[in-house]
Design an enzyme around this catalytic site. Structure first.
Site, PDB file in Angstrom:
ATOM      1  N   GLY A  40      39.566  48.134  40.956  1.00 49.59           N
ATOM      2  CA  GLY A  40      39.484  48.687  39.604  1.00 49.59           C
ATOM      3  C   GLY A  40      40.760  48.311  38.887  1.00 49.59           C
ATOM      4  O   GLY A  40      41.860  48.489  39.430  1.00 49.59           O
ATOM      5  N   ALA A  43      43.191  51.260  38.579  1.00 49.93           N
ATOM      6  CA  ALA A  43      43.794  51.655  39.856  1.00 49.93           C
ATOM      7  C   ALA A  43      44.767  50.580  40.340  1.00 49.93           C
ATOM      8  O   ALA A  43      45.853  50.893  40.843  1.00 49.93           O
ATOM      9  CB  ALA A  43      42.702  51.901  40.889  1.00 49.93           C
ATOM     10  N   GLU A 140      37.804  48.876  30.728  1.00 46.84           N
ATOM     11  CA  GLU A 140      36.708  49.107  31.682  1.00 46.84           C
ATOM     12  C   GLU A 140      36.275  50.563  31.729  1.00 46.84           C
ATOM     13  O   GLU A 140      35.392  50.907  32.494  1.00 46.84           O
ATOM     14  CB  GLU A 140      37.142  48.655  33.095  1.00 46.84           C
ATOM     15  CG  GLU A 140      36.466  47.377  33.523  1.00 46.84           C
ATOM     16  CD  GLU A 140      36.916  46.872  34.884  1.00 46.84           C
ATOM     17  OE1 GLU A 140      36.674  45.691  35.134  1.00 46.84           O
ATOM     18  OE2 GLU A 140      37.504  47.619  35.685  1.00 46.84           O
ATOM     19  N   GLY A 222      48.079  32.346  34.089  1.00 47.99           N
ATOM     20  CA  GLY A 222      47.993  32.227  35.543  1.00 47.99           C
ATOM     21  C   GLY A 222      49.110  31.360  36.095  1.00 47.99           C
ATOM     22  O   GLY A 222      50.292  31.557  35.790  1.00 47.99           O
ATOM     23  N   ILE A 248      42.441  38.046  43.008  1.00 53.43           N
ATOM     24  CA  ILE A 248      41.846  39.307  42.527  1.00 53.43           C
ATOM     25  C   ILE A 248      42.960  40.309  42.221  1.00 53.43           C
ATOM     26  O   ILE A 248      43.794  40.600  43.080  1.00 53.43           O
ATOM     27  CB  ILE A 248      40.874  39.911  43.576  1.00 53.43           C
ATOM     28  CG1 ILE A 248      39.705  38.968  43.827  1.00 53.43           C
ATOM     29  CG2 ILE A 248      40.362  41.279  43.109  1.00 53.43           C
ATOM     30  CD1 ILE A 248      38.808  39.394  44.976  1.00 53.43           C
ATOM     31  N   ASP A 252      46.240  42.405  36.850  1.00 52.58           N
ATOM     32  CA  ASP A 252      46.548  43.843  36.870  1.00 52.58           C
ATOM     33  C   ASP A 252      47.976  44.067  37.364  1.00 52.58           C
ATOM     34  O   ASP A 252      48.710  44.901  36.826  1.00 52.58           O
ATOM     35  CB  ASP A 252      45.582  44.584  37.803  1.00 52.58           C
ATOM     36  CG  ASP A 252      44.129  44.318  37.457  1.00 52.58           C
ATOM     37  OD1 ASP A 252      43.841  44.081  36.268  1.00 52.58           O
ATOM     38  OD2 ASP A 252      43.291  44.325  38.372  1.00 52.58           O
ATOM     39  N   GLY A 287      44.306  40.691  50.589  1.00 54.13           N
ATOM     40  CA  GLY A 287      44.268  42.148  50.750  1.00 54.13           C
ATOM     41  C   GLY A 287      44.279  42.822  49.405  1.00 54.13           C
ATOM     42  O   GLY A 287      44.464  42.179  48.372  1.00 54.13           O
ATOM     43  N   SER A 291      48.737  44.356  49.244  1.00 56.53           N
ATOM     44  CA  SER A 291      49.324  43.041  48.952  1.00 56.53           C
ATOM     45  C   SER A 291      50.148  43.056  47.652  1.00 56.53           C
ATOM     46  O   SER A 291      50.783  42.056  47.304  1.00 56.53           O
ATOM     47  CB  SER A 291      48.225  41.965  48.869  1.00 56.53           C
ATOM     48  OG  SER A 291      47.405  42.212  47.756  1.00 56.53           O
TER      49      SER A 291
HETATM   50  O1  RIB Z   1      41.071  42.819  37.991  1.00 59.04           O
HETATM   51  C1  RIB Z   1      40.421  42.983  39.211  1.00 59.04           C
HETATM   52  C2  RIB Z   1      39.544  44.204  39.184  1.00 59.04           C
HETATM   53  O2  RIB Z   1      38.554  44.047  38.190  1.00 59.04           O
HETATM   54  C3  RIB Z   1      38.789  44.445  40.461  1.00 59.04           C
HETATM   55  O3  RIB Z   1      39.524  45.237  41.359  1.00 59.04           O
HETATM   56  C4  RIB Z   1      37.475  45.052  39.981  1.00 59.04           C
HETATM   57  O4  RIB Z   1      37.238  46.332  40.452  1.00 59.04           O
HETATM   58  C5  RIB Z   1      37.529  44.968  38.463  1.00 59.04           C
HETATM   59  O5  RIB Z   1      37.912  46.173  37.896  1.00 59.04           O
END
Ligand code: RIB
Length: 302
Positions: A40, A43, A140, A222, A248, A252, A287, A291
């Site tokens: 998320g 999170a 989101e 990036g 991933i 964030d 991870g 990570s």
């Molecule tokens: O940016 C990555 C996140 O986007 C993932 O963890 C997924 O849950 C989405 O919210």
């Protein structure tokens, strides 16, 4: 209660599918692994702020399900305050399927679930209890939660950072309350129509975003670095050179790290440099939240 950062955002369970090669449309392929990992955008950002040593209050929502229990426990383990995470009976916890291939690049699709059920009244109640220097928010959770939080934060004179992610969730009304936006390439193109392929196009796009009334912009490119547009001046910041294995949550991590270093320095160039190191370390290892680097790990690379 006073925090460094209030983090309104999504809390999801990610189903991470590691494939040697993306399947063609209609194909069936075997993959290396499938893992359930806490995620998320909200999170991930909250955990980044926590691991980088700042006090963070997570504002969000999960369902009354086992994924929700697990995600809250995980946030607590990562020193994120979860007192303001709602449990929603009528909705399940947000769930994303994230595929990742041998280049480390990812593609995602998911449901908002409980993230979309946060109301204006929920936000008003939370903000009557807590304060902070910075609000960090993405796109989101429900539209009304984003707008309510940004409006209150603005009225209180907080610094409002909007990570306009994902591109699919962008709505322009939120821009009027942001002090800083930090879009990636896809989000920048969605906002401005400019395809970012180099520093010149990033600069062109940042100018267009500024014309929308947003004082500060960081265009995240990036592995190609980031372009900081701060008080009319632009600075290019190099990315950390690493072997990317898992992207991933990289954006964030960058956003959370920008918030932390901006608290320390009040300077977005310093913040982007710090965030480039943090997100570079993050993508160099696999991870989920474990990570994300600690403050000591980022400092060691400065
Ligand atoms: O940016 C990555 C996140 O986007 C993932 O963890 C997924 O849950 C989405 O919210």
């Amino acid at each position: 209660m006073k925090y460094d950062v209030i983090l309104l955002g999504s809390i999801n369970m990610d189903v991470v599918v590691d494939v040697p090669k993306y399947p063609e449309y209609g194909d069936t392929v075997f993959c290396n692994s499938i893992k359930m990992i806490p995620g998320g955008k909200g999170a991930n950002q909250a955990v980044t702020v926590g691991r980088l040593g700042k006090q963070v209050a997570m504002v969000g929502a999960v369902g009354q399900d086992s994924a929700g229990d697990q995600l809250i426990k995980n946030l607590e383990k990562q020193h994120v305050d979860t007192e303001h995470v709602l449990r929603i009976e009528q909705e399940g916890t947000g769930t994303f399927v994230a595929t990742i291939d041998q280049t480390g690049e990812n593609t995602m699709m998911g449901t908002k679930g409980a993230n979309d059920a946060i109301t204006t009244a929920d936000i008003e109640k939370v903000f009557s209890d807590i304060e902070a220097e910075i609000l960090l928010v993405q796109m989101e959770t429900s539209r009304e939660s984003i707008l309510a939080a940004m409006k209150i934060a603005k009225e209180r004179g907080m610094f409002v950072i909007l990570d306009p992610a994902p591109a699919d969730g962008i709505f322009e009304e939120a821009f009027s309350y942001a002090d800083l936006v930090l879009p990636n390439n896809q989000e920048t193109e969605r906002i401005t129509g400019v395809k970012v392929i180099d520093q010149a196009t990033a600069l062109q796009a940042a100018g267009k975003i500024h014309e929308l009334g947003i004082p500060n912009v960081i265009v995240k490119m990036g592995a190609d670095g980031s372009l900081v547009y701060q008080e009319g001046e632009t600075t290019f910041v190099e990315a950390l050179q690493v072997n990317a294995v898992d992207t991933i949550g990289a954006g964030d991590c960058f956003a959370g790290a920008v918030a932390c270093e901006f608290l320390n320095t009040n300077d977005l160039v310093a913040a982007a440099k710090f965030a480039s190191i943090a997100s570079g370390i993050k993508v160099s290892r696999t991870g989920g939240h474990d990570s994300i680097p600690t403050l000591e790990e980022v400092k060691a690379r400065q």
